[in-house]
Scaffold this active site. Structure first.
Site, PDB file in Angstrom:
ATOM      1  N   TYR A   1       1.173  -1.348   0.171  1.00  0.00           N
ATOM      2  CA  TYR A   1      -0.312  -0.005   0.428  1.00  0.00           C
ATOM      3  C   TYR A   1       0.932   1.478   0.288  1.00  0.00           C
ATOM      4  CZ  TYR A   1      -3.637  -3.454   1.117  1.00  0.00           C
ATOM      5  OH  TYR A   1      -3.926  -4.692   1.497  1.00  0.00           O
ATOM      6  N   LYS A  37       5.299  12.638  -2.974  1.00  0.00           N
ATOM      7  CA  LYS A  37       6.595  11.590  -3.973  1.00  0.00           C
ATOM      8  C   LYS A  37       6.851  10.158  -3.069  1.00  0.00           C
ATOM      9  CE  LYS A  37       9.029  15.539  -1.655  1.00  0.00           C
ATOM     10  NZ  LYS A  37      10.108  16.441  -0.777  1.00  0.00           N
ATOM     11  N   ASP A  40      -9.032  -4.871  11.353  1.00  0.00           N
ATOM     12  CA  ASP A  40      -9.782  -4.821  11.121  1.00  0.00           C
ATOM     13  C   ASP A  40     -10.835  -6.094  12.116  1.00  0.00           C
ATOM     14  OD1 ASP A  40     -10.636  -1.859   9.976  1.00  0.00           O
ATOM     15  OD2 ASP A  40      -9.665  -2.673   8.785  1.00  0.00           O
ATOM     16  N   ILE A  55       3.640  -3.806   4.589  1.00  0.00           N
ATOM     17  CA  ILE A  55       3.460  -2.181   4.221  1.00  0.00           C
ATOM     18  C   ILE A  55       4.812  -0.973   4.408  1.00  0.00           C
ATOM     19  CG2 ILE A  55       1.394  -2.570   5.689  1.00  0.00           C
ATOM     20  CD1 ILE A  55       3.423  -2.251   8.663  1.00  0.00           C
ATOM     21  N   HIS A  56       5.778  -2.105   3.845  1.00  0.00           N
ATOM     22  CA  HIS A  56       7.174  -1.560   4.415  1.00  0.00           C
ATOM     23  C   HIS A  56       7.789  -2.468   3.284  1.00  0.00           C
ATOM     24  CE1 HIS A  56      10.941  -0.535   5.296  1.00  0.00           C
ATOM     25  NE2 HIS A  56       9.925   1.028   5.585  1.00  0.00           N
ATOM     26  N   ASP A 107       0.997 -40.139  -6.243  1.00  0.00           N
ATOM     27  CA  ASP A 107      -0.421 -40.041  -6.676  1.00  0.00           C
ATOM     28  C   ASP A 107      -0.888 -38.743  -7.380  1.00  0.00           C
ATOM     29  OD1 ASP A 107      -1.130 -39.095  -5.045  1.00  0.00           O
ATOM     30  OD2 ASP A 107      -2.687 -40.038  -3.102  1.00  0.00           O
TER      31      ASP A 107
END
Length: 447
Positions: free
Chosen positions: A122, A129, A288, A356-357, A404
């Site tokens: 994200y 920037k 959440d 997130i990084h 199998d």
């Protein structure tokens, strides 16, 4: 023996003797009546002339009569079978067309080439920037973020900057031309901001390849989303080159327990969208979900074991090659913990993980890509399976394990993933070489 009677007798048994081999005549009431009528007319002629003919001439006449009778019988039988079969043939054709249409609708979401999303990262849509830095990140799925990563007062700024980035940023068109992902996450329906987000993003000259919809609670939310997508996409001046890919989020206890119906509805509506959008997968929104259940979030994520496995089982139950994106590892500085959880998710069957990084990208994408040892195992197992199949053997022993069909399918999945990731790496390398070549050839500006 009377030749006419002999012919009738032969035909009543359904056979003729034209030369030295048997030939089967058409059967059925109409065919027999036609044969009987023609045979009775030839019988009188045969009685008048038979005494005057030599044996050779009689034989020739018999053969000629047989030919005429056989042709007449075929014509009579053909007319009857055509009349009786026309309705059945039409029904069969209609049924085939219906099945073909249903199959095309069901496979509409599958026929488009798959886009890998090992790492879903994200990037706040209001930070110019950070958006520009995406050009230098080798992440499978960069997400231009309108939701949690953007403050409420900055939502409109993010919305406008995302549209501007889609239309103008060279890296966007470059990624899309290589079959790589460019995603946008809009706000949830319940926020009251989703419609404005969708109106802006879907009116962009350059659409993202993927749209992420958070906090989808049930099938009613899906129907609302599908309605908005139909309106916006159908109103575009230029037709879509390929369907817009849709990924939804499960972020509450209610959404988790409704996931089967939610996803079933989404797939059905996508199949009926006539190529406007398709469902690519689901994301588990762990933070959440924990807040909704009152659970305490931990790095080990023990509190989410059931939720992760239930979510995964439901997504994979549809057999649609849907992607299941795992939870975020919240301590971005803990590399060992991230690797452990990413490898666990890949082992369970998740296809990717949220990050997130930028420092989390490499470890996550490595965990969700087959290793060289796994690829070698899969190649050798597949070859051994084919060899045993040619020998008429089913299960067999390979590297001290009984093999199998289920293990063969695992091997094929590994090889398929390896092929997709290898192709993506080749495209990225080629693009980098072309960019370097263009930079070298560009004339330098005068000082």
């Amino acid at each position: 023996m009377n030749s006419g009677k002999s012919l009738l007798t032969v035909f009543s048994r359904g056979f003729i003797w034209p030369s030295s081999s048997w030939c089967r005549l058409p059967s059925g009431p109409s065919s027999f009546r036609a044969l009987a009528s023609i045979s009775s007319s030839t019988e009188a002629g045969a009685q008048r002339d038979e005494q005057q003919l030599t044996p050779e001439e009689r034989n020739q006449r018999a053969h000629e009569q047989l030919r005429v009778q056989y042709e007449a019988a075929q014509e009579a039988g053909g007319k009857q079978s055509h009349a009786e079969g026309s309705v059945e043939e039409k029904d069969a054709d209609d049924e085939k067309k219906k099945k073909k249409k249903d199959k095309a609708q069901q496979q509409a979401s599958v026929s488009v080439a798959s886009i890998p999303r090992r790492a879903v990262m994200y990037v706040p849509g209001d930070d110019e920037k950070k958006l520009a830095k995406i050009a230098h990140l080798r992440v499978d799925c960069p997400v231009l973020e309108c939701e949690d990563g953007v403050a409420f007062l900055r939502k409109e700024t993010a919305r406008n900057l995302i549209v501007q980035t889609l239309n103008r940023a060279p890296w966007v068109r470059q990624r899309l031309s290589q079959g790589r992902d460019v995603a946008v996450r809009v706000n949830a329906l319940a926020s009251g901001l989703a419609e404005a987000d969708l109106a802006a993003v879907l009116s962009a000259e350059q659409l993202p390849s993927t749209l992420l919809i958070p906090k989808v609670e049930d099938k009613d939310d899906v129907e609302h989303i599908a309605h908005l997508l139909q309106q916006q996409l159908a109103a575009r001046a230029t037709p879509l080159v390929s369907p817009l890919r849709l990924i939804m989020y499960t972020e509450s206890a209610r959404a988790l327990l409704s996931l089967q119906k939610t996803l079933k509805t989404a797939l059905k509506l996508a199949d009926k969208s006539e190529g406007l959008f398709r469902v690519d997968g689901m994301v588990l929104g762990s933070d959440d979900l924990c807040a909704d259940m009152g659970a305490r979030r931990s790095k080990e994520a023990d509190e989410l074991v059931f939720a992760r496995q239930h979510f995964l089982a439901v997504v994979k139950s549809f057999q649609r090659q849907l992607q299941a994106i795992d939870l975020v590892y919240i301590d971005y500085k803990d590399a060992a913990g991230l690797q452990r959880q990413a490898e666990e998710g890949a082992r369970w069957g998740f296809t990717g993980k949220q990050v997130i990084h930028p420092g989390q990208i490499d470890a996550v994408q490595a965990a969700f890509a087959p290793s060289q040892d796994q690829v070698q195992w899969a190649q050798q197992l597949t070859a051994a399976f084919q060899q045993h199949q040619q020998q008429g053997k089913g299960a067999f022993v390979f590297r001290d394990s009984m093999i199998d069909m289920p293990l063969l399918l695992q091997a094929r999945n590994i090889l398929q993933q390896h092929e997709v990731f290898s192709k993506q790496q080749e495209q990225a390398a080629t693009s980098a070489q072309q960019s370097a070549s263009n930079t070298t050839k560009s004339p330098s500006k005068p000082g």
